[in-house]
Design an enzyme around this catalytic site. Structure first.
Site, PDB file in Angstrom:
ATOM      1  N   HIS B  60       0.812  -1.201   0.000  1.00  0.00           N
ATOM      2  CA  HIS B  60       0.000   0.000   0.000  1.00  0.00           C
ATOM      3  C   HIS B  60       0.854   1.264   0.000  1.00  0.00           C
ATOM      4  O   HIS B  60       0.588   2.218  -0.724  1.00  0.00           O
ATOM      5  CB  HIS B  60      -0.911  -0.005   1.232  1.00  0.00           C
ATOM      6  CG  HIS B  60      -1.854   1.148   1.308  1.00  0.00           C
ATOM      7  ND1 HIS B  60      -3.023   1.193   0.583  1.00  0.00           N
ATOM      8  CD2 HIS B  60      -1.791   2.306   1.999  1.00  0.00           C
ATOM      9  CE1 HIS B  60      -3.649   2.322   0.852  1.00  0.00           C
ATOM     10  NE2 HIS B  60      -2.924   3.017   1.699  1.00  0.00           N
ATOM     11  N   GLU B 104      -8.574   7.573  -5.087  1.00  0.00           N
ATOM     12  CA  GLU B 104      -7.963   6.605  -4.193  1.00  0.00           C
ATOM     13  C   GLU B 104      -8.992   5.562  -3.772  1.00  0.00           C
ATOM     14  O   GLU B 104     -10.176   5.848  -3.698  1.00  0.00           O
ATOM     15  CB  GLU B 104      -7.430   7.329  -2.957  1.00  0.00           C
ATOM     16  CG  GLU B 104      -6.220   6.675  -2.330  1.00  0.00           C
ATOM     17  CD  GLU B 104      -5.472   7.653  -1.433  1.00  0.00           C
ATOM     18  OE1 GLU B 104      -4.353   8.038  -1.783  1.00  0.00           O
ATOM     19  OE2 GLU B 104      -6.035   8.046  -0.398  1.00  0.00           O
ATOM     20  N   SER B 105      -8.510   4.353  -3.478  1.00  0.00           N
ATOM     21  CA  SER B 105      -9.431   3.270  -3.110  1.00  0.00           C
ATOM     22  C   SER B 105      -9.584   3.191  -1.598  1.00  0.00           C
ATOM     23  O   SER B 105      -8.663   3.539  -0.854  1.00  0.00           O
ATOM     24  CB  SER B 105      -8.863   1.936  -3.605  1.00  0.00           C
ATOM     25  OG  SER B 105      -7.749   1.578  -2.808  1.00  0.00           O
ATOM     26  N   HIS B 106     -10.758   2.769  -1.143  1.00  0.00           N
ATOM     27  CA  HIS B 106     -10.940   2.423   0.257  1.00  0.00           C
ATOM     28  C   HIS B 106     -11.798   1.164   0.317  1.00  0.00           C
ATOM     29  O   HIS B 106     -12.790   1.093   1.043  1.00  0.00           O
ATOM     30  CB  HIS B 106     -11.573   3.586   1.038  1.00  0.00           C
ATOM     31  CG  HIS B 106     -10.879   3.866   2.336  1.00  0.00           C
ATOM     32  ND1 HIS B 106     -11.521   4.179   3.494  1.00  0.00           N
ATOM     33  CD2 HIS B 106      -9.558   3.862   2.631  1.00  0.00           C
ATOM     34  CE1 HIS B 106     -10.639   4.378   4.448  1.00  0.00           C
ATOM     35  NE2 HIS B 106      -9.446   4.189   3.960  1.00  0.00           N
ATOM     36  N   ASN B 107     -11.377   0.174  -0.473  1.00  0.00           N
ATOM     37  CA  ASN B 107     -12.197  -1.016  -0.703  1.00  0.00           C
ATOM     38  C   ASN B 107     -12.384  -1.884   0.539  1.00  0.00           C
ATOM     39  O   ASN B 107     -13.508  -2.157   0.952  1.00  0.00           O
ATOM     40  CB  ASN B 107     -11.562  -1.869  -1.807  1.00  0.00           C
ATOM     41  CG  ASN B 107     -11.381  -1.072  -3.089  1.00  0.00           C
ATOM     42  OD1 ASN B 107     -12.043  -0.059  -3.304  1.00  0.00           O
ATOM     43  ND2 ASN B 107     -10.453  -1.504  -3.932  1.00  0.00           N
ATOM     44  N   ARG B 127      -7.818  15.293   2.024  1.00  0.00           N
ATOM     45  CA  ARG B 127      -6.547  15.763   2.613  1.00  0.00           C
ATOM     46  C   ARG B 127      -5.421  15.718   1.587  1.00  0.00           C
ATOM     47  O   ARG B 127      -4.589  16.621   1.531  1.00  0.00           O
ATOM     48  CB  ARG B 127      -6.193  14.938   3.859  1.00  0.00           C
ATOM     49  CG  ARG B 127      -7.073  15.253   5.057  1.00  0.00           C
ATOM     50  CD  ARG B 127      -6.573  14.615   6.332  1.00  0.00           C
ATOM     51  NE  ARG B 127      -6.679  13.161   6.348  1.00  0.00           N
ATOM     52  CZ  ARG B 127      -7.809  12.488   6.588  1.00  0.00           C
ATOM     53  NH1 ARG B 127      -8.924  13.143   6.804  1.00  0.00           N
ATOM     54  NH2 ARG B 127      -7.818  11.169   6.604  1.00  0.00           N
ATOM     55  N   SER B 325      -5.223   7.188  12.790  1.00  0.00           N
ATOM     56  CA  SER B 325      -6.303   8.088  13.194  1.00  0.00           C
ATOM     57  C   SER B 325      -6.484   9.148  12.112  1.00  0.00           C
ATOM     58  O   SER B 325      -5.510   9.617  11.527  1.00  0.00           O
ATOM     59  CB  SER B 325      -5.958   8.768  14.524  1.00  0.00           C
ATOM     60  OG  SER B 325      -5.997   7.821  15.580  1.00  0.00           O
ATOM     61  N   GLN B 326      -7.741   9.508  11.871  1.00  0.00           N
ATOM     62  CA  GLN B 326      -8.065  10.408  10.768  1.00  0.00           C
ATOM     63  C   GLN B 326      -7.885  11.879  11.154  1.00  0.00           C
ATOM     64  O   GLN B 326      -7.661  12.196  12.317  1.00  0.00           O
ATOM     65  CB  GLN B 326      -9.522  10.173  10.353  1.00  0.00           C
ATOM     66  CG  GLN B 326      -9.788   8.751   9.896  1.00  0.00           C
ATOM     67  CD  GLN B 326      -9.166   8.469   8.566  1.00  0.00           C
ATOM     68  OE1 GLN B 326      -9.454   9.129   7.581  1.00  0.00           O
ATOM     69  NE2 GLN B 326      -8.264   7.501   8.530  1.00  0.00           N
ATOM     70  N   GLY B 540      -2.469   8.838  -9.296  1.00  0.00           N
ATOM     71  CA  GLY B 540      -3.127   7.540  -9.332  1.00  0.00           C
ATOM     72  C   GLY B 540      -2.944   6.788  -8.035  1.00  0.00           C
ATOM     73  O   GLY B 540      -2.321   7.273  -7.086  1.00  0.00           O
ATOM     74  N   SER B 543      -4.701  -0.552  -5.960  1.00  0.00           N
ATOM     75  CA  SER B 543      -5.283  -1.409  -4.930  1.00  0.00           C
ATOM     76  C   SER B 543      -5.189  -2.860  -5.375  1.00  0.00           C
ATOM     77  O   SER B 543      -5.941  -3.287  -6.256  1.00  0.00           O
ATOM     78  CB  SER B 543      -6.743  -1.016  -4.687  1.00  0.00           C
ATOM     79  OG  SER B 543      -7.374  -1.973  -3.838  1.00  0.00           O
TER      80      SER B 543
END
Ligand SMILES: Nc1ncnc2c1ncn2[C@@H]1O[C@H](COP(=O)(O)OP(=O)(O)O)[C@@H](O)[C@H]1O
Ligand SMILES: [Mg+2]
Lengths: 245, 750, 91, 91
Positions: B60, B104-107, B127, B325-326, B540, B543
């Site tokens: 990643h 971006e992926s968050h699969n 962000r 943490s976000q 780009g 994933s």
């Protein structure tokens, strides 16, 4: 005239309101910071849309206690004009400047779309540039716009003409399908008993340019300008709307 | 902050596991990788250091399987500013504005926890954009779910859509376009790709390159908790299985309110000139942001973990460094400007904390309770991650038989297709998104591409994201190239010139040669199409490991295209405008059923994809842009899922619903393929009959087929010469079917 | 002390969320489900030793911020002892 | 019977609401306020006479619909009797 748009942490449509008033309508519009208490010499205070303080706990519950709200309450008590749009409406209800409350939409989902609202009382500082019964096309975008108030209170409000906008279909007919959030009596906007505080869920500031989905929102802002500039309520609507920005 | 003494060695903390090959394997590192770490340090890493390497060298964060292939993609062009190495590329779009965008992926997080997974996906990409100094002005989402009747699909769909809306609506960035697809191939592994576009003045672009030895390193945003430790980085770097369900305690919760404060405060802080470099704390949070900024500046960084704001007590250095943490940002400030920055952040109720300094010795050094707990060469972390040239081999293909036949009548097929969740209206999805905040949305979701005005400019931007996994499954090269072309065509249909793209490459396990082959072919397809269309790839995301119990998703490169409309008044929309207008089908090649929704719906197997000729595709796009610019077309609509017949129906779905169309002759070819085929580029335009020749002249080299005219009755009439099967349907009825394709399936008890 | 506040939609005020949940419970095959109401459960640490004073404080918190008296009722517990004072009508 | 379900954010999971409310309480001058957590308080009528069976049913409701096991914990009471079974960890 001079407008003040309050900027709370989490306000989102504040810049759009300033654009509509300042750039589209060519009026004097300035931002008011939530931590200040001074409203300056503004003639109308706008509480904009957004998610003040994330709308955590309840929409508007925390913003109501921002320092500037003390002055807004004083301003309203002295008869000053206050307009609350969407989150601003929710804040006004939490601050008890308007009756009732706004709850989660019937669908439990956020809804963003253009709806139709009928002007139920055109004899107010917020609607005098529109015709009685005129149907306006305005966008809504909220998750908690279901207006509620105790029945007897609603009845009293209706008698006093405090319900200024109601959701209808494009032809001005009331029907359940045209009620986007399940509000009681399809109420979209209400004023206080003295008609100097007005809250509505639709976003007039997002309907001020033909290229961006219509100009019906101007009717609300023009009404306020007309009443401030001392023109009789109901004065020639045609003239008002023909001088499109 | 204590000064560094060369003698000093990082210490192992009490009750930390012993470090060795086994521990390394448990962290997902191979033996070779572990030995490389020992070499880089010239000693055994501490447990903390091992954790740090394991995330920085994860697929990643390090792109170790994809990097050498991604280099193939064209990233240069006259509009390109801000180079590689930064978080995202930028393109000049005129009037001194630059556009910054990325997808971006968050699969995996979205599959585990749909609402929060999708929400934090939106937060993360936002962000990435404002960290560049650009104000986010629009989002898009590309969603792939399992079959609608799969037991988890409704739950995942509801959660993901609510999560994207919940975050995007609250942070005040409009979601203006996207795509939504349902296919059994995603039953065990959904895809959630989030896109964000930001605008900045050219001279406002912000660097992520550390500068100035002694400059303070400042932490701002939410406090650090145990969220997502080994979350994004490991989840996205290892195959997904039942065990992942136990990663629950690491679920990250988004806080869009804090994100909104961060956007305003950071943009204000950047304008103050006090910021040297800034980067969001995404995957591998504090570790990646600090080491990458140092690496870009060829400097070192020393961190003092005792100054990091914590949400919980008892966090170890390992946890603090790896926490995801976000809503956290890390920045390097001009020495002496700390107070100015603190004041700006305080104004937004945010606490800025100095947690370290820039050093000159290219080492990434971390202290905790006065002790040194990590001391690593910066390059080893950020630049010297292993790069693999994994074996790629095409799978053995079963001979593709010629396509079998469509057994239902065109009219029946049309109704069935309009009712498909893949073809029908996506309103149920996008009405949950605020698509108008910020007051730039001229055309939101519902058309071919979204159109955003640029205030105080004649120009506007156009956006669309597309993917075509079914074509990619048949031919990963042609499918990927066709996806680039489709996104560009959608943008051109509103009259905008495609100027650049970003891509999110969703594939299976790269350690399997046939998956790696799909990936390489996909990148080659994107490269060739991007070159042909002169649309540089500015950013780009990759994933991998999108598999469940060994079953991989079909190759799914998602392409988001940016277009520039030189004059907003030239904008074209997709529905018919006036009765009597001529209707023309523009075609680069005959459509095919292979890979189409029709084939999937009626179980038509085999067949070949439509031929793809990139020169013709370019000609079609150029023609559309020129025709729009000269005001020659009244409407243009790209034939997407469902093919030409569906597209003709959609062109009739005008606001007042008063118009229809009369088609005298469809293009030549097999009826089913002509009506419902996909793949090849087909665009339906309507125009003034008197301007036909002028128009035709703009489309040299591609088929220009007048097929009928707009009528002032709400009917869809298709009389196909040489066939008894004609379509004569009520447009309002068809629209009803189209409108309810998704909502009716979600109705309670439905 | 640990304070637990239980907030529910006031009787007679519609509760769209509660209705929706009752719906879905039924469609999930749960029989015998009657009315469902969804409110808020607030847990807060309060560093006040005197119980009476703490109760008074919590009431002020609820009336000012934690609840909207127009549409919500509340009860609360401090530590384990449930507060039974009149203005906290229990349902 | 009357079922009361108390849902709260799981320990260690970020609770932005709770944080915002704690903030706001402090700025309203309430001293001694520590951590605040905000969850949901669900009250439902359930027509099941056997207590054991009712408890089992409520647990299924919570796991399937009423709570999000990824980020929430819950406890519940039936009538007045608090459920003390192990899987309902009380905070
Ligand atoms: N998840 C989504 N979010 C926002 N808009 C969406 C989403 N899915 C689809 N849309 C919108 O619905 C319309 C149809 O989408 P799509 O079928 O992908 O178009 P096309 O047929 O050109 O591929 C487009 O305007 C698209 O922006
Ligand atoms: Mg598409």
């Amino acid at each position: 005239m001079r407008w003040g748009v309050v900027r709370f942490p989490g306000s989102l449509d504040d810049t759009d309101a300033l654009w509509a008033l300042g750039r589209v309508m060519g009026q004097e519009a300035r931002a008011l910071w939530h931590k200040d208490e001074d409203l300056g010499d503004v003639q109308c205070v706008v509480l904009p849309g957004g998610f003040s303080y994330g709308d955590y706990l309840r929409c508007g519950a925390i913003a109501r206690f921002a320092p500037i709200m003390k002055s807004v309450v004083r301003f309203a008590d002295a008869g000053g004009l206050v307009l609350g749009i969407c989150n601003g409406f929710q804040i006004l209800c939490e601050a008890h400047l308007l009756p009732g409350a706004l709850m989660r939409n019937r669908s439990l989902a956020f809804v963003c779309e253009r709806v139709h609202v009928r002007v139920e009382n055109a004899a107010t500082p917020f609607t005098c540039a529109a015709r009685q019964g005129e149907v306006l096309r305005l966008p809504i975008k909220h998750g908690e716009g279901l207006y509620v108030a105790p029945e007897q209170e609603l009845r009293a409000m209706e008698e006093r003409g405090q319900v200024l906008l109601r959701y209808t279909d494009s032809s001005g007919r009331e029907c359940d399908a045209a009620n986007p959030n399940g509000s009681m009596r399809a109420i979209a906007g209400v004023a206080n008993e003295t008609f100097n505080v007005f809250g509505l869920m639709p976003h007039p500031e997002h309907a001020v340019e033909a290229a961006l989905g219509g100009e019906d929102g101007l009717k609300i802002f023009r009404s306020i300008a007309m009443s401030i500039e001392g023109r009789r309520p109901g004065a020639s609507t045609a003239a008002a709307s023909s001088t499109a920005a | 902050m204590t000064v560094h003494r060369n003698a000093e060695m990082p210490i192992a903390l009490p009750d930390e596991p012993a470090v060795g090959l086994e521990q390394a394997r448990a962290h997902g590192l191979t033996e070779d990788e572990y030995r490389a770490i020992e070499r880089a340090l010239a000693r055994t890493p501490t447990f903390t250091e091992l954790g740090v390497f394991s995330v920085m060298w994860s697929e990643h964060c390090s792109y170790k399987s994809s990097r050498r292939h991604l280099r193939m993609m064209p990233n240069a062009g006259p509009r390109v500013v801000g180079g590689p190495g930064e978080n995202a590329g930028a393109l000049e779009v005129g009037d001194g504005w630059v556009a910054v965008f990325k997808i971006e992926s968050h699969n995996h997080p979205s599959f585990v926890e749909p609402y929060q997974g999708a929400a934090t996906g939106v937060g993360g990409i936002l962000r990435d954009i404002f960290t560049m100094g650009a104000r986010p002005i629009a989002s898009m989402d590309s969603l792939k779910f399992g079959a609608f009747d799969h037991p988890r699909t409704r739950y995942l769909l509801g959660g993901v859509v609510a999560g994207i809306g919940g975050y995007g609506n609250c942070v005040g960035v409009p979601t203006v376009a996207g795509e939504t697809m349902f296919d059994a191939a995603y039953n065990g592994n959904i895809l959630v790709n989030a896109f964000c576009l930001g605008l900045a003045r050219r001279d406002e672009l912000q660097s992520a390159r550390a500068r100035g030895v002694g400059n303070p390193v400042i932490y701002v945003g939410s406090a650090t908790g145990r969220d997502g430790i080994h979350g994004a980085s490991l989840l996205a770097s290892a195959e997904f299985d039942a065990a992942s369900e136990t990663k629950r305690p690491t679920v990250q919760v988004g806080d869009p309110f804090t994100e909104k404060l961060l956007i305003e405060a950071c943009l204000e802080a950047m304008r103050s000139g006090a910021i040297v470099a800034i980067q969001d704390m995404g995957a591998a949070g504090l570790t990646s942001s600090s080491s990458e900024m140092a690496a870009r500046g060829q400097l070192g960084i020393e961190l003092d973990l005792d100054r990091v704001p914590l949400r919980e007590t008892g966090l170890t250095p390992y946890e603090i460094l790896l926490s995801e943490s976000q809503e956290r940002m890390l920045l390097v400030a001009e020495r002496g400007r700390e107070a100015d920055l603190a004041a700006i952040f305080a104004r937004w109720d945010l606490h800025a904390m100095v947690i370290g300094r820039v050093t000159d010795d290219r080492r990434w050094r971390v202290r905790w309770r006065g002790q040194l707990v990590a001391d690593i060469p910066v390059e080893a972390l950020a630049d010297h991650a292993p790069i693999y040239d994994r074996p790629a081999r095409p799978p053995k293909r079963c001979e593709s038989r010629g396509a079998s036949q469509l057994t239902v009548s065109p009219a029946q097929a049309l109704r069935r297709l309009l009712d498909s969740p893949n073809v029908g209206s996506k309103r149920w999805v996008y009405r949950q998104y605020d698509s108008i905040v910020l007051g730039n949305t001229v055309a939101g979701p519902g058309g071919d591409a979204a159109v955003l005005r640029i205030k105080d400019s004649r120009r506007a931007l156009a956006l669309k994201v597309d993917s075509n996994p079914r074509a990619c499954a048949i031919d990963p090269y042609v499918g990927a190239a066709a996806t680039v072309v489709e996104a560009a065509r959608n943008v051109a249909c509103v009259g905008a010139r495609p100027v650049g793209l970003t891509n999110c490459l969703n594939y299976g396990n790269p350690e399997r040669p046939e998956i790696m082959w799909q990936f390489v072919r996909g990148v080659e397809g994107i490269r060739d199409a991007a070159l042909a269309l002169e649309t540089p790839v500015v950013s780009g995301n990759v994933s991998f490991y999108n598999e469940t119990e060994g079953r991989a998703i079909p190759p799914t490169p998602a392409i988001a295209m940016l277009g520039v409309l030189e004059d907003l008044s030239r904008r074209v929309s997709h529905h018919f405008k006036r009765a009597g207008d001529a209707v023309v089908a523009l075609r680069t090649a005959p459509a095919r059923l292979a890979g189409s929704e029709c084939a999937a719906m009626f179980g038509i197997e085999g067949g070949e994809l439509a031929a793809l000729d990139l020169r013709r595709e370019r000609a079609l796009i150029d023609g559309l842009v020129a025709a729009a610019d000269r005001g020659l077309i009244k409407s243009a609509h790209d034939a997407g899922e469902g093919g030409l017949a569906v597209t003709l129906a959609e062109c009739c779905f005008s606001p007042d619903g008063a118009l229809g169309v009369e088609i005298e002759r469809m293009p030549d070819g097999d009826e089913a393929e002509v009506f419902f085929g996909e793949g090849a580029s087909t665009v339906v335009i309507s125009a003034d009959p008197d301007r036909m020749e002028e128009l035709r002249g703009l489309f040299g080299g591609i088929e220009f087929i007048p097929i009928g005219r707009v009528i002032d009755a709400p009917r869809l009439r298709i009389a196909n010469t040489g066939s008894a099967n004609t379509i004569d349907e009520d447009v309002r009825e068809l629209r009803q079917i189209h409108e309810q394709a998704i909502s009716r399936r979600l109705a309670p008890h439905g | 002390m640990l304070v637990k506040v239980f907030v529910s939609p006031r009787k007679g005020i519609l509760d769209p969320q509660g209705r929706a949940v009752a719906q879905s419970l039924k469609s999930l095959g749960f029989d015998g489900v009657g009315q469902v109401n969804i409110g808020r459960y607030i847990v807060l640490e309060l560093d006040i030793s005197d119980a009476e004073q703490a109760r008074a404080t919590v009431r002020r918190m609820c009336d000012q911020l934690l609840t909207n008296p127009n549409i919500e009722d509340y009860t609360f517990e401090i530590a384990a002892a449930r507060d039974e004072s009149p203005e906290n009508q229990s349902r």
